[in-house]
Motif scaffolding. Sequence first.
Motif, mmCIF file in Angstrom:
data_model
loop_
_atom_site.group_PDB
_atom_site.id
_atom_site.type_symbol
_atom_site.label_atom_id
_atom_site.label_comp_id
_atom_site.label_asym_id
_atom_site.label_seq_id
_atom_site.Cartn_x
_atom_site.Cartn_y
_atom_site.Cartn_z
ATOM 1 N N ASP A 116 0.579 -1.253 -0.020
ATOM 2 C CA ASP A 116 -0.035 0.150 0.088
ATOM 3 C C ASP A 116 0.775 1.474 -0.087
ATOM 4 O OD1 ASP A 116 -2.530 1.251 -0.213
ATOM 5 O OD2 ASP A 116 -2.869 1.341 2.229
ATOM 6 N N HIS A 164 5.547 -0.948 -9.747
ATOM 7 C CA HIS A 164 5.535 -1.642 -8.704
ATOM 8 C C HIS A 164 6.905 -2.544 -8.372
ATOM 9 C CE1 HIS A 164 3.509 -4.305 -11.822
ATOM 10 N NE2 HIS A 164 4.305 -5.060 -11.092
ATOM 11 N N ASN A 367 3.317 -9.859 -7.530
ATOM 12 C CA ASN A 367 4.495 -9.012 -8.259
ATOM 13 C C ASN A 367 5.763 -9.853 -8.520
ATOM 14 O OD1 ASN A 367 3.584 -6.136 -6.060
ATOM 15 N ND2 ASN A 367 2.552 -7.124 -7.737
ATOM 16 N N GLU A 392 -2.107 -10.156 -7.673
ATOM 17 C CA GLU A 392 -1.865 -8.927 -8.067
ATOM 18 C C GLU A 392 -1.124 -9.038 -9.513
ATOM 19 O OE1 GLU A 392 -0.279 -6.611 -4.143
ATOM 20 O OE2 GLU A 392 0.397 -8.834 -4.054
ATOM 21 N N GLU A 437 -8.487 -9.094 -8.316
ATOM 22 C CA GLU A 437 -7.357 -8.484 -7.807
ATOM 23 C C GLU A 437 -7.471 -8.574 -6.048
ATOM 24 O OE1 GLU A 437 -4.472 -4.578 -8.173
ATOM 25 O OE2 GLU A 437 -6.590 -4.211 -8.032
ATOM 26 N N LYS A 439 -5.105 -7.699 -2.983
ATOM 27 C CA LYS A 439 -3.838 -7.034 -2.774
ATOM 28 C C LYS A 439 -3.147 -7.556 -1.258
ATOM 29 C CE LYS A 439 -3.730 -2.841 -5.481
ATOM 30 N NZ LYS A 439 -3.363 -1.431 -5.390
#
Length: 465
Positions: A116, A164, A367, A392, A437, A439
């Motif tokens: 975040d 990211h 990621n 993600e 999604e 997160k």
Amino acid sequence: MRKILFLLFLSLGIRTTAQIDTVSNISDTEKLYGLSLFWKEAAYNFAYFDKANINWDSAYQAYIPKILATKNTWDYYRKMQQFCALLKDGHTNVNVPGFKLVKGVMYRPLSFSWLDEKVIVTNVPKADSLTIPLGSEVMKVNDMPVIAYLEKEIIPGISASATHQLWNDAVRSLFNDADTNTVFRFTLKTPAGKIIYHTTHQRNRRINWAYPLPNTPWKRFRYEKLPQGIAYLQLNTFDTDSVVYDFKQRLPELYEAKAVIIDLRNNGGGNTGTGIEILKYFTSQKNINGSTWRTRQHIAAFKAWGSFIKDEELEKRLKQNPFNKAWTQKSYDISRGKYWYSGDTSSFYNDVAGNKLTVPLVVLIGNSTASAAEDFLIALDDLKGRAVTIGERTYGSTGQPLFFYLPGGGSARICTKRDTYPDGREFVGYGVKPDIEVKRTAEDYIKKKDAQLEKAIELLSSKMK
């Protein structure tokens, strides 16, 4: 006297365990050659100059005095990494010579994650577990706001395609270029809002973590039978065909499963074909299409001809010589490094005979899903509706790197191949977006909760009713 000297050297040896070698120094000639070699190979072969948005020749000239000003090999490689990072690509890197430059092994004393848009403590040594709560936010490093610290000290050396990816890698690299003598002073805010301070340094011994990492030690393949007949497959690499062997060994159990979860969240890639071999078992589609690719093409004579065409004259020449229009445009493009060879769409024939796994399928991504694992997802996209992806955005970088060695024992690679979805959609620089999604949050770490896996189980349970 000899004994005293021996004790002195022993003492110094203990204090300098795991120290950066700032003595070794290659020659200026070697340094300049290494810089020039990297500049040259990128100039001819790099696939993403439009994304880098940089004048590469000017950057090269600006780095000549910076490179020649370095005092040792270690500093030289730091500058080379910063030069490389200007290209903004996750498959283009400069690698330091390892233990030729670093003596001993260093272990980072805290574990951080970028969550975040904050730097969050996600693990601590057992000795610090009572004073540093899990989920604490890093506010400052050495009295500097943490974002400013990362932008000044870490990010200039990070090669990244997606935003990211840049921040994830920066946070993971916070202790880079530091040895066990380098002190870090952290200002932290606990989940309860209390400000605390912690001073630490890198260690020369393994860390006894307060919160054991899941699924340790690392394995290339994991299988677990979850409730309700759901089979869970964790594929952590496509770097070896052994993963396909591991998968086939579990086929009898998979044929009995009511649903399957494939977890690619920690798969950094390897060989695209390895992942496709596994994907073949989940579809009856005979041809599976992967990414479409292209690569820059250089033809010396055309570059020579094109060098006589001025930018402001191109349109006029194209109109005046319609029969030579293609030749003129080709000469111009090659002289500017903008001519491309278009490869075929990657296509894989499904030669797997027998029963297929037709049960509901969820693929977990994140990621750290990168390279060949992203290629797996591009091929999965061709199997319309076969699976749901949850998690993600992926790493956002793939391609075929050109590898070469640098003076002083290091190496480099440059991305030469530009991949897209078959319909031209870009994912390099952005990452593959999941269908659903979910997160990661600091709260998940505090509660030791895997919200992404839980969502996958919830979805599959609803499909099996």
